[in-house]
Design a protein around this motif. Structure first.
Motif, PDB file in Angstrom:
ATOM      1  N   HIS A   1       2.656   5.490   0.210  1.00 20.77           N
ATOM      2  CA  HIS A   1       2.018   6.807   0.028  1.00 20.77           C
ATOM      3  C   HIS A   1       2.216   7.684   1.267  1.00 20.77           C
ATOM      4  CE1 HIS A   1      -0.025   6.530  -3.851  1.00 20.77           C
ATOM      5  NE2 HIS A   1      -0.409   5.302  -3.548  1.00 20.77           N
ATOM      6  N   VAL A   2       2.059   7.100   2.440  1.00 19.31           N
ATOM      7  CA  VAL A   2       2.266   7.853   3.691  1.00 19.31           C
ATOM      8  C   VAL A   2       3.708   8.373   3.739  1.00 19.31           C
ATOM      9  CG1 VAL A   2       2.398   7.677   6.214  1.00 19.31           C
ATOM     10  CG2 VAL A   2       0.464   6.644   5.002  1.00 19.31           C
TER      11      VAL A   2
ATOM     12  N   SER B   1      -9.135  13.336   3.773  1.00 19.07           N
ATOM     13  CA  SER B   1      -8.923  13.345   2.316  1.00 19.07           C
ATOM     14  C   SER B   1      -9.822  14.364   1.619  1.00 19.07           C
ATOM     15  CB  SER B   1      -9.104  11.951   1.717  1.00 19.07           C
ATOM     16  OG  SER B   1     -10.432  11.541   1.773  1.00 19.07           O
TER      17      SER B   1
ATOM     18  N   MET C   1      -3.796   8.086  -2.707  1.00 17.21           N
ATOM     19  CA  MET C   1      -3.870   7.248  -1.515  1.00 17.21           C
ATOM     20  C   MET C   1      -5.330   6.978  -1.158  1.00 17.21           C
ATOM     21  SD  MET C   1      -1.744   7.702   1.977  1.00 17.21           S
ATOM     22  CE  MET C   1      -2.751   8.706   3.011  1.00 17.21           C
ATOM     23  N   SER C   2      -6.181   7.960  -1.323  1.00 24.27           N
ATOM     24  CA  SER C   2      -7.591   7.817  -0.972  1.00 24.27           C
ATOM     25  C   SER C   2      -8.278   6.765  -1.812  1.00 24.27           C
ATOM     26  CB  SER C   2      -8.322   9.151  -1.123  1.00 24.27           C
ATOM     27  OG  SER C   2      -7.779  10.075  -0.212  1.00 24.27           O
TER      28      SER C   2
ATOM     29  N   GLU D   1      -1.009  13.196  -4.116  1.00 23.31           N
ATOM     30  CA  GLU D   1      -0.696  12.012  -3.303  1.00 23.31           C
ATOM     31  C   GLU D   1      -1.895  11.632  -2.417  1.00 23.31           C
ATOM     32  OE1 GLU D   1       1.944   9.043  -2.799  1.00 23.31           O
ATOM     33  OE2 GLU D   1       2.289  10.774  -4.088  1.00 23.31           O
TER      34      GLU D   1
ATOM     35  N   ASP E   1       1.518  -0.609  -0.221  1.00 19.16           N
ATOM     36  CA  ASP E   1       1.286   0.538  -1.108  1.00 19.16           C
ATOM     37  C   ASP E   1       0.805   1.755  -0.317  1.00 19.16           C
ATOM     38  OD1 ASP E   1       2.001  -1.027  -3.267  1.00 19.16           O
ATOM     39  OD2 ASP E   1      -0.054  -1.330  -3.987  1.00 19.16           O
ATOM     40  N   ILE E   2      -0.102   1.537   0.621  1.00 19.32           N
ATOM     41  CA  ILE E   2      -0.619   2.640   1.443  1.00 19.32           C
ATOM     42  C   ILE E   2       0.520   3.250   2.257  1.00 19.32           C
ATOM     43  CG2 ILE E   2      -2.139   3.257   3.379  1.00 19.32           C
ATOM     44  CD1 ILE E   2      -4.074   0.992   2.272  1.00 19.32           C
TER      45      ILE E   2
END
Length: 136
Positions: free
Chosen positions: A17-18, A91, A43-44, A39, A13-14
């Motif tokens: 997001h990247v 972030s 992600m954070s 986003e 999942d991370i």
């Protein structure tokens, strides 16, 4: 044997997001500033959750493992503290669309540096650390 599927899913999942941040940035950072900020925020929260679960469950469990694995776990945990601090700073700075739109090249440079470090770390966990944990 420890089941690390949940950690692997969170890694996937991370990474997605990247990849989404890369796609949005390629379309134009200033143009996509609102979507990029959204986003970064999404992600954070995922990263914070992942790290807290690792710190609360995975690393303490591994401290009870054989000494070699316990030492490796400690090394990974200490390295992650630094990466986590870098990501936290990233972030906090870039969760604001206006700031992203006003400083697109600064955002790009920060994203390239911080997200590359994060991406490489996730790869190392998947390739080296998790298989070692599962083999124990």
């Amino acid at each position: 044997m420890m089941n690390l599927d949940k950690y692997r899913r969170e890694h996937a999942d991370i990474i997605s997001h990247v990849q989404q941040l890369k796609r949005l940035s390629a379309q134009g950072i200033a143009l996509q500033a609102v979507a990029i900020a959204r986003e970064v925020i999404a992600m954070s929260s995922l990263i914070k959750l992942h790290l807290s679960v690792e710190d609360r469950y995975l690393y303490p469990a591994l401290q009870k493992a054989d000494p070699a694995l316990a030492a490796k776990a400690l090394q990974y945990q200490q390295e992650m503290a630094d990466i986590s601090a870098q990501y936290g700073q990233f972030s906090r700075q870039w969760n604001d669309a206006q700031r992203i739109a006003e400083q697109p090249e600064h955002f790009r440079a920060d994203a390239n540096r911080v997200l590359k470090t994060l991406f490489e770390r996730i790869g190392r966990e998947n390739r080296e650390f998790y298989p070692m944990v599962e083999a124990a």
